[in-house]
Design a protein around this motif. Structure first.
Motif, PDB file in Angstrom:
ATOM      1  N   VAL A   1      -1.141  15.994   4.570  1.00 34.15           N
ATOM      2  CA  VAL A   1      -0.836  14.733   3.897  1.00 34.15           C
ATOM      3  C   VAL A   1      -2.042  13.815   4.051  1.00 34.15           C
ATOM      4  O   VAL A   1      -2.557  13.655   5.156  1.00 34.15           O
ATOM      5  N   GLU A   2      -2.479  13.250   2.942  1.00 36.79           N
ATOM      6  CA  GLU A   2      -3.601  12.313   2.964  1.00 36.79           C
ATOM      7  C   GLU A   2      -3.168  10.985   2.369  1.00 36.79           C
ATOM      8  O   GLU A   2      -2.349  10.944   1.448  1.00 36.79           O
ATOM      9  N   TYR A   3      -3.749   9.921   2.909  1.00 39.19           N
ATOM     10  CA  TYR A   3      -3.479   8.569   2.428  1.00 39.19           C
ATOM     11  C   TYR A   3      -4.779   7.962   1.957  1.00 39.19           C
ATOM     12  O   TYR A   3      -5.830   8.156   2.573  1.00 39.19           O
ATOM     13  N   LYS A   4      -4.676   7.222   0.847  1.00 38.33           N
ATOM     14  CA  LYS A   4      -5.836   6.467   0.377  1.00 38.33           C
ATOM     15  C   LYS A   4      -5.332   5.137  -0.172  1.00 38.33           C
ATOM     16  O   LYS A   4      -4.148   4.982  -0.488  1.00 38.33           O
ATOM     17  N   LEU A   5      -6.238   4.188  -0.263  1.00 34.82           N
ATOM     18  CA  LEU A   5      -5.878   2.894  -0.827  1.00 34.82           C
ATOM     19  C   LEU A   5      -5.706   3.023  -2.329  1.00 34.82           C
ATOM     20  O   LEU A   5      -6.503   3.677  -3.007  1.00 34.82           O
ATOM     21  N   SER A   6      -4.673   2.400  -2.841  1.00 35.45           N
ATOM     22  CA  SER A   6      -4.498   2.308  -4.285  1.00 35.45           C
ATOM     23  C   SER A   6      -5.492   1.276  -4.812  1.00 35.45           C
ATOM     24  O   SER A   6      -6.153   0.575  -4.037  1.00 35.45           O
ATOM     25  N   GLU A   7      -5.573   1.166  -6.120  1.00 28.92           N
ATOM     26  CA  GLU A   7      -6.437   0.130  -6.696  1.00 28.92           C
ATOM     27  C   GLU A   7      -5.968  -1.249  -6.240  1.00 28.92           C
ATOM     28  O   GLU A   7      -6.777  -2.119  -5.926  1.00 28.92           O
ATOM     29  N   LEU A   8      -4.658  -1.446  -6.193  1.00 30.32           N
ATOM     30  CA  LEU A   8      -4.108  -2.707  -5.702  1.00 30.32           C
ATOM     31  C   LEU A   8      -4.465  -2.920  -4.226  1.00 30.32           C
ATOM     32  O   LEU A   8      -4.826  -4.022  -3.818  1.00 30.32           O
TER      33      LEU A   8
ATOM     34  N   ASP B   1       3.583 -18.089  -1.870  1.00 26.28           N
ATOM     35  CA  ASP B   1       4.688 -17.474  -1.159  1.00 26.28           C
ATOM     36  C   ASP B   1       4.150 -16.676   0.025  1.00 26.28           C
ATOM     37  O   ASP B   1       4.013 -15.456  -0.028  1.00 26.28           O
ATOM     38  N   VAL B   2       3.828 -17.396   1.093  1.00 23.19           N
ATOM     39  CA  VAL B   2       3.244 -16.774   2.277  1.00 23.19           C
ATOM     40  C   VAL B   2       4.190 -15.740   2.874  1.00 23.19           C
ATOM     41  O   VAL B   2       3.755 -14.692   3.349  1.00 23.19           O
ATOM     42  N   ASN B   3       5.486 -16.003   2.841  1.00 22.56           N
ATOM     43  CA  ASN B   3       6.440 -15.032   3.373  1.00 22.56           C
ATOM     44  C   ASN B   3       6.346 -13.705   2.637  1.00 22.56           C
ATOM     45  O   ASN B   3       6.435 -12.637   3.248  1.00 22.56           O
ATOM     46  N   GLY B   4       6.172 -13.750   1.321  1.00 23.39           N
ATOM     47  CA  GLY B   4       6.020 -12.524   0.540  1.00 23.39           C
ATOM     48  C   GLY B   4       4.767 -11.760   0.926  1.00 23.39           C
ATOM     49  O   GLY B   4       4.777 -10.527   1.024  1.00 23.39           O
ATOM     50  N   ILE B   5       3.698 -12.495   1.161  1.00 25.45           N
ATOM     51  CA  ILE B   5       2.437 -11.863   1.571  1.00 25.45           C
ATOM     52  C   ILE B   5       2.628 -11.130   2.888  1.00 25.45           C
ATOM     53  O   ILE B   5       2.247  -9.965   3.028  1.00 25.45           O
ATOM     54  N   PHE B   6       3.249 -11.809   3.850  1.00 26.78           N
ATOM     55  CA  PHE B   6       3.389 -11.199   5.167  1.00 26.78           C
ATOM     56  C   PHE B   6       4.465 -10.122   5.216  1.00 26.78           C
ATOM     57  O   PHE B   6       4.463  -9.302   6.124  1.00 26.78           O
ATOM     58  N   LYS B   7       5.348 -10.068   4.238  1.00 30.53           N
ATOM     59  CA  LYS B   7       6.268  -8.929   4.150  1.00 30.53           C
ATOM     60  C   LYS B   7       5.491  -7.662   3.822  1.00 30.53           C
ATOM     61  O   LYS B   7       5.855  -6.573   4.226  1.00 30.53           O
ATOM     62  N   ILE B   8       4.412  -7.814   3.071  1.00 28.52           N
ATOM     63  CA  ILE B   8       3.623  -6.656   2.660  1.00 28.52           C
ATOM     64  C   ILE B   8       2.587  -6.272   3.717  1.00 28.52           C
ATOM     65  O   ILE B   8       2.464  -5.101   4.054  1.00 28.52           O
TER      66      ILE B   8
ATOM     67  N   THR C   1       6.729   4.786  14.229  1.00 30.76           N
ATOM     68  CA  THR C   1       6.243   3.503  13.718  1.00 30.76           C
ATOM     69  C   THR C   1       5.164   3.732  12.675  1.00 30.76           C
ATOM     70  O   THR C   1       5.163   3.085  11.619  1.00 30.76           O
ATOM     71  N   LEU C   2       4.261   4.664  12.953  1.00 29.42           N
ATOM     72  CA  LEU C   2       3.197   4.991  11.994  1.00 29.42           C
ATOM     73  C   LEU C   2       3.811   5.451  10.674  1.00 29.42           C
ATOM     74  O   LEU C   2       3.416   4.980   9.601  1.00 29.42           O
ATOM     75  N   THR C   3       4.778   6.335  10.752  1.00 33.62           N
ATOM     76  CA  THR C   3       5.430   6.839   9.551  1.00 33.62           C
ATOM     77  C   THR C   3       6.088   5.711   8.764  1.00 33.62           C
ATOM     78  O   THR C   3       5.932   5.622   7.538  1.00 33.62           O
ATOM     79  N   VAL C   4       6.795   4.839   9.449  1.00 34.11           N
ATOM     80  CA  VAL C   4       7.478   3.721   8.783  1.00 34.11           C
ATOM     81  C   VAL C   4       6.468   2.785   8.126  1.00 34.11           C
ATOM     82  O   VAL C   4       6.638   2.386   6.969  1.00 34.11           O
ATOM     83  N   GLN C   5       5.410   2.447   8.840  1.00 36.39           N
ATOM     84  CA  GLN C   5       4.402   1.527   8.303  1.00 36.39           C
ATOM     85  C   GLN C   5       3.713   2.119   7.074  1.00 36.39           C
ATOM     86  O   GLN C   5       3.499   1.423   6.076  1.00 36.39           O
ATOM     87  N   LEU C   6       3.378   3.414   7.142  1.00 37.68           N
ATOM     88  CA  LEU C   6       2.740   4.067   6.003  1.00 37.68           C
ATOM     89  C   LEU C   6       3.678   4.109   4.795  1.00 37.68           C
ATOM     90  O   LEU C   6       3.260   3.857   3.668  1.00 37.68           O
TER      91      LEU C   6
ATOM     92  N   GLU D   1       3.065   2.355   1.202  1.00 38.73           N
ATOM     93  CA  GLU D   1       3.147   3.158  -0.020  1.00 38.73           C
ATOM     94  C   GLU D   1       4.175   2.547  -0.984  1.00 38.73           C
ATOM     95  O   GLU D   1       3.913   2.402  -2.175  1.00 38.73           O
ATOM     96  N   ARG D   2       5.340   2.174  -0.465  1.00 37.93           N
ATOM     97  CA  ARG D   2       6.391   1.569  -1.281  1.00 37.93           C
ATOM     98  C   ARG D   2       5.902   0.292  -1.969  1.00 37.93           C
ATOM     99  O   ARG D   2       6.222   0.017  -3.120  1.00 37.93           O
ATOM    100  N   ASP D   3       5.072  -0.483  -1.252  1.00 32.48           N
ATOM    101  CA  ASP D   3       4.578  -1.748  -1.782  1.00 32.48           C
ATOM    102  C   ASP D   3       3.335  -1.583  -2.665  1.00 32.48           C
ATOM    103  O   ASP D   3       2.758  -2.574  -3.106  1.00 32.48           O
ATOM    104  N   GLY D   4       2.912  -0.341  -2.887  1.00 33.33           N
ATOM    105  CA  GLY D   4       1.810  -0.089  -3.807  1.00 33.33           C
ATOM    106  C   GLY D   4       0.430  -0.257  -3.208  1.00 33.33           C
ATOM    107  O   GLY D   4      -0.559  -0.262  -3.936  1.00 33.33           O
ATOM    108  N   ILE D   5       0.338  -0.363  -1.888  1.00 32.57           N
ATOM    109  CA  ILE D   5      -0.954  -0.563  -1.226  1.00 32.57           C
ATOM    110  C   ILE D   5      -1.646   0.774  -0.955  1.00 32.57           C
ATOM    111  O   ILE D   5      -2.865   0.877  -1.018  1.00 32.57           O
TER     112      ILE D   5
END
Length: 100
Positions: free
Chosen positions: A70-77, A2-9, A44-49, A53-57
């Motif tokens: 506020v700090e951002y880090k990669l999830s395990e996923l 499901d390439v479309n699903g990948i590119f949604k994320i 745009t930065l806020t929306v992308q972040l 976050e919503r997608d678990g990345i």
């Protein structure tokens, strides 16, 4: 696949760049990302972040300080995406050398 699903994320102009920037220095503060992504509007930065976050990345940590931090880090996923992004980078380098 499901390439479309990948590119949604991870699709779009900024998400892979944000993932790579956060992976390079983790955790990464919002202000640091703003300076690093100088061509990206703050909204745009806020929306992308938020989408990442919503997608678990990404994981977002808010510190109750003045001013708020506020700090951002990669999830395990999100960390599992790094080899995929590296493979895409390698493919792009090969593609550019083949198609001139």
């Amino acid at each position: 696949c499901d390439v479309n699903g990948i590119f949604k994320i991870i699709g779009g102009k900024w998400k892979v760049l944000l993932i790579k920037a956060i992976a390079k220095q983790c955790p990464k503060r919002f202000g640091e990302l703003r300076r690093e992504m100088e061509d990206m509007a703050q909204t745009t930065l806020t929306v992308q972040l938020r989408e990442l976050e919503r997608d678990g990345i990404l994981c977002r940590q808010i510190y109750a300080e003045s001013p708020p931090r506020v700090e951002y880090k990669l999830s395990e996923l999100g960390k599992t995406l790094l080899p995929v992004i590296d493979m895409l980078d390698s493919w792009w380098i090969s593609y550019k050398s083949e198609v001139k």
